[in-house]
Design an enzyme around this catalytic site. Structure first.
Site, short mmCIF file in Angstrom:
data_model
loop_
_atom_site.label_atom_id
_atom_site.label_comp_id
_atom_site.label_asym_id
_atom_site.label_seq_id
_atom_site.Cartn_x
_atom_site.Cartn_y
_atom_site.Cartn_z
N ASP A 36 0.80 -1.21 0.00
CA ASP A 36 0.00 0.00 0.00
C ASP A 36 0.85 1.29 0.00
O ASP A 36 0.56 2.24 -0.72
CB ASP A 36 -0.79 -0.11 1.32
N LYS A 44 9.06 4.32 10.57
CA LYS A 44 8.57 3.67 11.77
C LYS A 44 7.59 2.54 11.42
O LYS A 44 6.99 2.60 10.36
CB LYS A 44 7.94 4.70 12.70
N HIS A 101 6.23 11.11 15.98
CA HIS A 101 5.69 12.43 15.62
C HIS A 101 5.57 13.38 16.81
O HIS A 101 5.99 14.53 16.74
CB HIS A 101 4.30 12.30 14.98
N ARG A 126 7.64 -9.98 -3.20
CA ARG A 126 7.48 -11.41 -3.39
C ARG A 126 6.55 -11.74 -4.56
O ARG A 126 6.71 -12.77 -5.21
CB ARG A 126 6.82 -11.97 -2.13
C1 BG6 Z 1 1.15 7.64 10.88
C2 BG6 Z 1 0.42 6.77 11.86
O1 BG6 Z 1 2.52 7.68 11.17
O2 BG6 Z 1 0.64 8.95 10.94
C3 BG6 Z 1 -1.05 6.76 11.55
O3 BG6 Z 1 0.92 5.44 11.76
C4 BG6 Z 1 -1.59 8.16 11.51
O4 BG6 Z 1 -1.76 6.00 12.52
C5 BG6 Z 1 -0.73 9.02 10.58
O5 BG6 Z 1 -2.91 8.09 11.02
C6 BG6 Z 1 -1.14 10.46 10.66
O6 BG6 Z 1 -0.44 11.17 9.68
P1 BG6 Z 1 -1.04 12.50 9.10
O7 BG6 Z 1 0.04 13.04 8.22
O8 BG6 Z 1 -2.30 12.13 8.37
O9 BG6 Z 1 -1.33 13.37 10.28
#
Ligand code: BG6
Length: 506
Positions: A36, A170, A262, A66
Site C-alpha cells: 500500500d 517507523k 511524531h 514477493r
Molecule cells: C502515521 C500513523 O505515522 O501517521 C497513523 O501510523 C496516523 O496512525 C498518521 O494516522 C497520521 O499522519 P497525518 O500526516 O495524516 O497526520
C-alpha cells in the site's frame, strides 16, 4: 524538464536562497513494492517530483516484492495509485519508462544476487551508476532479515565513490531493546550517514516553519522560556479510525504509533535550544540534548501524567461509526489505547516547571494537528475589574493541518466609548496554491536523494525517545493498570473527559 519553481529565489536584500535539486544518478530500490505504501505514497511522490523536474535526470525506480509480477503489470498497478492521487497524467509514460519490477524472496540470500544483477542491467540502460537508495516499505518483522541480506550481498557497500542509502520508516522497533537491536543490525552494514530514519511529520511545511519562526525572529527568543510561557499543547487529532491496520495497531497502540515519533519530534522542535548553525548535525544534536532532558515519568504518579482512551461507537460527520473493538481484526476485549494525553516536563533551565501536554487520538470529532504556546498573564494588570478576560492571555498557535497557519493572539481595545479589551489574532497563512510547495513524502525523498539528513532521526534521538517511553508503555500495558487509566470515548467526541484532569495538578 527545467525546474522552474525551486531553482533560485532571490530575496529582497539580494541574497539568493538557492535550491539545487538532487543531481546524482541513482536507482531507487523499493523493497515491499507490492504494498500500500508504495502505490499510495512513494510512487505518487516520485512521479510528482518527476513532474516538477526534481528527480535526477539519470534515475530509475526498481520495485521489489514477493509477488509474481512483470514490469508491465507492476506499472499498471502503480498508474492506478497515481490516478487516484489526482496527478496530472500527461507525463506518466515518460516516468513509467524508468520503472522496473524484480521478484525478491526476502529471506533467500541468492535472491539478492538476482537483485544485484537487475540493478546492474538498469544501471547500464539508464546510466545510473552505482548510487542506490533503498526504501524499506516492507513489514517491520522483515527489517532485520532484509538489512542483513542487503549487507551480506555487498549491496550496502559504498565503493568507487558511490553512495548507498537506506530509508527506514517507523515502527523503528517496538521498545528500547528492539530499537537498539535494529540499530545494531543496521550498524553492521551501514554507517550513520547512510541511514535515513524518516518521520513524515517533520517534512510538513508548518512543522519546518517552527524553527524558522523561533530562530529567525528576535521578538520570540527572549520570551521563549519558563518566565513567560505557562504551558505548551501539542495535539494531533484524527477523524480516521484504525482502518485496515489492526494487525499492526493492536500491538502498537497510540503511544508507539504517534508518540515515540511524531509527538516527541514536534516537542523537540518547540523546545530545543538554538543550533549554532542550521546544519543537520547541529540541529540533530540539539534535539538529542532535549530528549536527554525529558523528565522520566514515575510509575507511581502515572495517573497524574497520562490518560489513555479507546474509541467506542459514535457519530462522526453525520455517520454512525463502530467502536475500536468492533473494527476488523481487533480483539473484542482489546485494551489497546487509541487516544493518549500526556503531561511532560523538561528538566533544563529554559523549561523547568512548564507542562507540555501531548495529545493524540483516532476517531476524534475533527482532524487537527496544532501546537499552542500559552503565554502567562500580565502580572498585576493595569486593566482590572472586568476590562479584559483572564483567559485571553497571549497565545501563539502553529496550525499544521488541515490548514497551515500561524497565529498570535493579542489583546486590543474594542472600538467604542469604553476601555474594554478583546483578543485579536495576527495570522500568517500559506497560500492554498500548490506552487512552490511540496508534500511531506516528496520532501523526505528529495532530501534522501540529496544526502540531507536534517529531517531524519539520528540513532541517539531514536533511542532516547524509546528510553523515555518504554517504561511507561510497559507499565500501561500491564492489564490492571491499563484498565485503571484506559477510558472510553465515543467516536466523534473530543476524547475522554478524564484527559482534562491531568491539567489540574501541576
Ligand atoms: C502515521 C500513523 O505515522 O501517521 C497513523 O501510523 C496516523 O496512525 C498518521 O494516522 C497520521 O499522519 P497525518 O500526516 O495524516 O497526520
Amino acid at each position: 524538464m527545467p525546474n522552474t519553481v525551486f531553482s533560485t529565489e532571490i530575496l529582497p536584500d539580494g541574497n539568493a536562497c538557492r535550491y539545487d535539486p538532487p543531481r546524482d544518478p541513482c536507482i531507487i530500490v523499493i523493497l515491499g513494492a507490492s504494498g500500500d505504501l508504495t502505490s499510495r505514497k512513494i510512487i505518487p511522490s516520485l512521479y510528482q517530483l518527476f513532474l516538477l523536474g526534481l528527480l535526477p535526470r539519470d534515475c530509475a525506480v526498481l520495485g521489489c516484492a514477493r509477488s509474481k509480477l512483470d514490469t508491465a503489470e507492476f506499472c499498471s498497478r502503480l498508474k492506478q495509485g497515481v490516478l487516484e492521487a489526482g496527478a496530472d497524467m500527461s507525463r506518466w509514460d515518460d516516468f513509467s519508462d524508468k520503472l522496473y519490477y524484480h521478484e525478491l524472496v526476502y529471506e533467500e540470500k541468492f535472491s539478492y544476487g538476482g537483485l544485484a544483477e537487475t540493478m546492474e542491467q538498469i544501471s547500464r540502460t539508464h546510466q545510473t551508476g552505482k548510487n542506490s537508495l533503498y526504501y524499506l516499505a516492507i513489514p517491520p518483522f522483515l527489517f532485520e532479515t532484509v538489512i542483513t541480506l542487503l549487507g551480506q550481498t555487498g549491496l550496502a557497500r559504498e565503493t568507487e565513490g558511490c553512495w548507498r542509502r537506506i530509508i527506514i520508516e517507523k515502527p523503528f522497533g517496538s521498545d528500547l531493546e528492539s530499537a537498539v537491536r535494529l540499530d545494531g543490525i543496521l550498524g553492521n552494514f551501514f554507517h550513520e550517514q547512510q541511514i535515513y530514519r524518516i518521520d513524515h511529520y517533520l517534512a510538513k511545511e508548518t512543522v519546518q516553519n517552527i524553527l524558522a519562526f523561533r530562530f529567525a525572529n528576535s521578538i520570540l527568543e527572549p520570551l521563549w522560556n519558563r518566565k513567560y510561557i505557562e504551558s505548551v499543547d501539542i495535539c494531533a487529532l484524527e477523524t480516521l479510525g484504525v482502518e485496515h491496520r489492526a494487525g499492526y495497531y493492536e500491538k502498537a497502540g497510540v503511544l508507539r504509533d504517534m508518540f515515540q515519533n511524531h509527538m516527541l519530534q514536534l516537542l523537540s522542535l518547540v523546545a530545543m535550544e538554538p543550533p549554532t548553525q542550521f546544519l543537520s548535525e547541529n540541529v540533530r544534536s540539539r534535539k538529542a540534548k532535549l530528549f536527554q532532558a525529558l523528565r522520566p515519568i514515575n510509575t507511581e504518579s502515572i495517573n497524574d501524567h497520562i490518560v489513555l482512551g479507546q474509541y467506542t461507537e459514535g457519530a462522526l460527520e453525520g455517520h454512525l461509526v463502530q467502536g475500536y473493538r468492533r473494527e476488523p481484526g481487533v480483539d473484542m476485549q482489546s485494551l489497546t489505547p487509541t487516544f493518549a494525553c500526556m503531561k511532560v516536563f523538561i528538566d533544563n533551565k529554559r523549561w523547568q516547571g512548564v507542562p507540555f501536554y501531548l495529545t493524540s487520538g483516532k476517531r476524534m470529532g475533527e482532524k487537527q494537528t496544532k501546537i499552542t504556546v500559552q503565554f502567562k498573564g500580565v502580572s498585576r494588570s493595569v486593566f482590572r475589574n472586568g476590562m479584559m478576560s483572564s483567559d485571553s492571555n497571549n497565545r501563539l498557535t502553529f496550525l499544521i493541518q488541515p490548514r497551515e497557519k500561524i497565529s498570535i493572539s493579542f489583546r486590543a481595545k474594542n472600538p467604542g466609548p469604553v476601555m474594554c479589551l478583546r483578543p485579536i489574532d495576527l495570522e500568517f497563512c500559506y497560500d492554498s496554491d500548490r506552487e512552490g510547495k511540496i508534500d511531506a513524502y516528496e520532501k523526505v525523498l528529495i532530501d534522501c536523494l540529496k544526502g540531507d539528513q536534517m529531517l531524519s532521526l539520528r540513532q541517539d534521538s531514536e533511542e532516547l525517545c524509546w528510553a523515555f517511553l518504554t517504561p511507561l508503555i510497559e507499565d500501561c500495558e500491564q492489564c490492571i493498570r491499563t484498565e485503571s487509566i484506559l477510558h472510553f470515548y465515543p467516536a466523534g467526541s473530543s476524547g475522554p473527559v478524564e484527559a482534562d484532569k491531568i491539567r489540574l495538578n501541576k
